[in-house]
Design an enzyme around this catalytic site. Structure first.
Site, PDB file in Angstrom:
ATOM      1  N   ILE A   1       0.819  -1.209   0.000  1.00  0.00           N
ATOM      2  CA  ILE A   1       0.000   0.000   0.000  1.00  0.00           C
ATOM      3  C   ILE A   1       0.855   1.261   0.000  1.00  0.00           C
ATOM      4  O   ILE A   1       0.469   2.288  -0.577  1.00  0.00           O
ATOM      5  CB  ILE A   1      -0.978  -0.005   1.198  1.00  0.00           C
ATOM      6  CG1 ILE A   1      -2.096   1.029   0.998  1.00  0.00           C
ATOM      7  CG2 ILE A   1      -0.255   0.232   2.504  1.00  0.00           C
ATOM      8  CD1 ILE A   1      -3.014   0.727  -0.127  1.00  0.00           C
ATOM      9  N   ASP A   2       2.037   1.227   0.642  1.00  0.00           N
ATOM     10  CA  ASP A   2       2.882   2.420   0.719  1.00  0.00           C
ATOM     11  C   ASP A   2       3.305   2.884  -0.671  1.00  0.00           C
ATOM     12  O   ASP A   2       3.146   4.062  -1.019  1.00  0.00           O
ATOM     13  CB  ASP A   2       4.120   2.152   1.583  1.00  0.00           C
ATOM     14  CG  ASP A   2       3.766   1.956   3.050  1.00  0.00           C
ATOM     15  OD1 ASP A   2       2.649   2.334   3.438  1.00  0.00           O
ATOM     16  OD2 ASP A   2       4.602   1.432   3.799  1.00  0.00           O
ATOM     17  N   ASN A   3       3.847   1.972  -1.456  1.00  0.00           N
ATOM     18  CA  ASN A   3       4.301   2.358  -2.790  1.00  0.00           C
ATOM     19  C   ASN A   3       3.120   2.663  -3.711  1.00  0.00           C
ATOM     20  O   ASN A   3       3.224   3.481  -4.624  1.00  0.00           O
ATOM     21  CB  ASN A   3       5.190   1.281  -3.409  1.00  0.00           C
ATOM     22  CG  ASN A   3       4.615  -0.112  -3.301  1.00  0.00           C
ATOM     23  OD1 ASN A   3       4.609  -0.703  -2.236  1.00  0.00           O
ATOM     24  ND2 ASN A   3       4.130  -0.650  -4.406  1.00  0.00           N
TER      25      ASN A   3
ATOM     26  N   ALA B   1       1.961   6.240  -2.872  1.00  0.00           N
ATOM     27  CA  ALA B   1       2.984   7.191  -3.318  1.00  0.00           C
ATOM     28  C   ALA B   1       2.932   7.362  -4.832  1.00  0.00           C
ATOM     29  O   ALA B   1       3.173   8.452  -5.362  1.00  0.00           O
ATOM     30  CB  ALA B   1       4.363   6.717  -2.884  1.00  0.00           C
TER      31      ALA B   1
END
Length: 241
Positions: A9-11, A14
């Protein structure tokens, strides 16, 4: 390696920007929010192991399944409340008071699972004294905390909070979440194409932008029409102006 079983989910957020909701086993849900929120990310400088923290919660659940499942369900409901808040509000409406409540509730539940840290609680004490809401990020146990900056708070107060956090040895980074992700900007020289077209219309055709327009194109669609031209066409236009 750091997470053991990362969600990705982080990438994703972003890259695509905005706000995403994610449930394990499902595709990320784009909340289609048009707002951006100011936050302070505070690094406690306390190293942590995500794998170890996750293992600790798993062990706690093995010992007290009914209790821990209830806490996890409450955390899930807090997330659903946040999703509903983003989806039901307009760009011009404020959701910050409700978000502050959600942030405090979320951190309290996570702390009950044993994933907070004295440094994170110190950050919450400092920011809370100034009316700000903070919570741990990621797996907790140190690492970073997130603090929401309400739009109506005085900048002097924001700077004071950052100084007080720095005096405790923390590192603060003020940023914006919910804005655009990766973008490609076409330029003429060093100027974005849209800005160049707008300046061209004002300078060469004596057209004035509509300052009262809420549209991203204050020239009534002319800029948008030119901006979709292929690069070769833009290149041919540029020298003629």
């Amino acid at each position: 390696v750091a997470h053991g079983t990362p969600s990705g989910i982080d990438n994703s957020v972003a890259t695509y920007g905005g706000f995403l909701a994610y449930t394990k086993g499902s595709e990320p849900q784009n909340l289609h929010s048009q707002r951006a929120l100011r936050v302070i990310i505070t690094n406690t400088n306390v190293p942590k192991s995500t794998k170890a923290l996750v293992a600790g919660v798993r062990a706690l659940r093995d010992a007290h399944a009914t209790v821990v499942d209830g806490i996890l369900e409450s955390i899930h409901n807090v997330a659903l409340s946040a999703i509903s808040l983003f989806e039901s509000s307009s760009k011009d409406s404020t959701i910050e008071p409700q978000l502050q409540d959600i942030i405090r509730l979320n951190h309290g539940l996570l702390s009950t699972l044993g994933v907070s840290h004295p440094s994170l609680e110190r950050i919450r004490d400092i920011t809370g004294a100034r009316g700000l809401a903070s919570k741990l990020t990621g797996a907790g146990g140190g690492g970073c905390a997130l603090t929401l900056i309400p739009s109506d708070i005085a900048e002097d107060t924001v700077e004071l909070v950052k100084r007080e956090l720095a005096e405790e040895g923390f590192q603060c980074y003020q940023t914006v979440v919910g804005s655009a992700g990766v973008t490609v900007t076409r330029t003429v020289g060093n100027e974005p194409v849209q800005a160049w077209i707008g300046n061209m219309l004002s300078r060469n055709l004596s057209l004035a932008p509509d300052t009262n327009s809420n549209s991203e194109d204050p020239f009534g669609g002319i800029v948008s029409a030119f901006a979709i031209l292929p690069d070769a066409a833009i290149a041919r236009l540029a020298p003629s102006f």
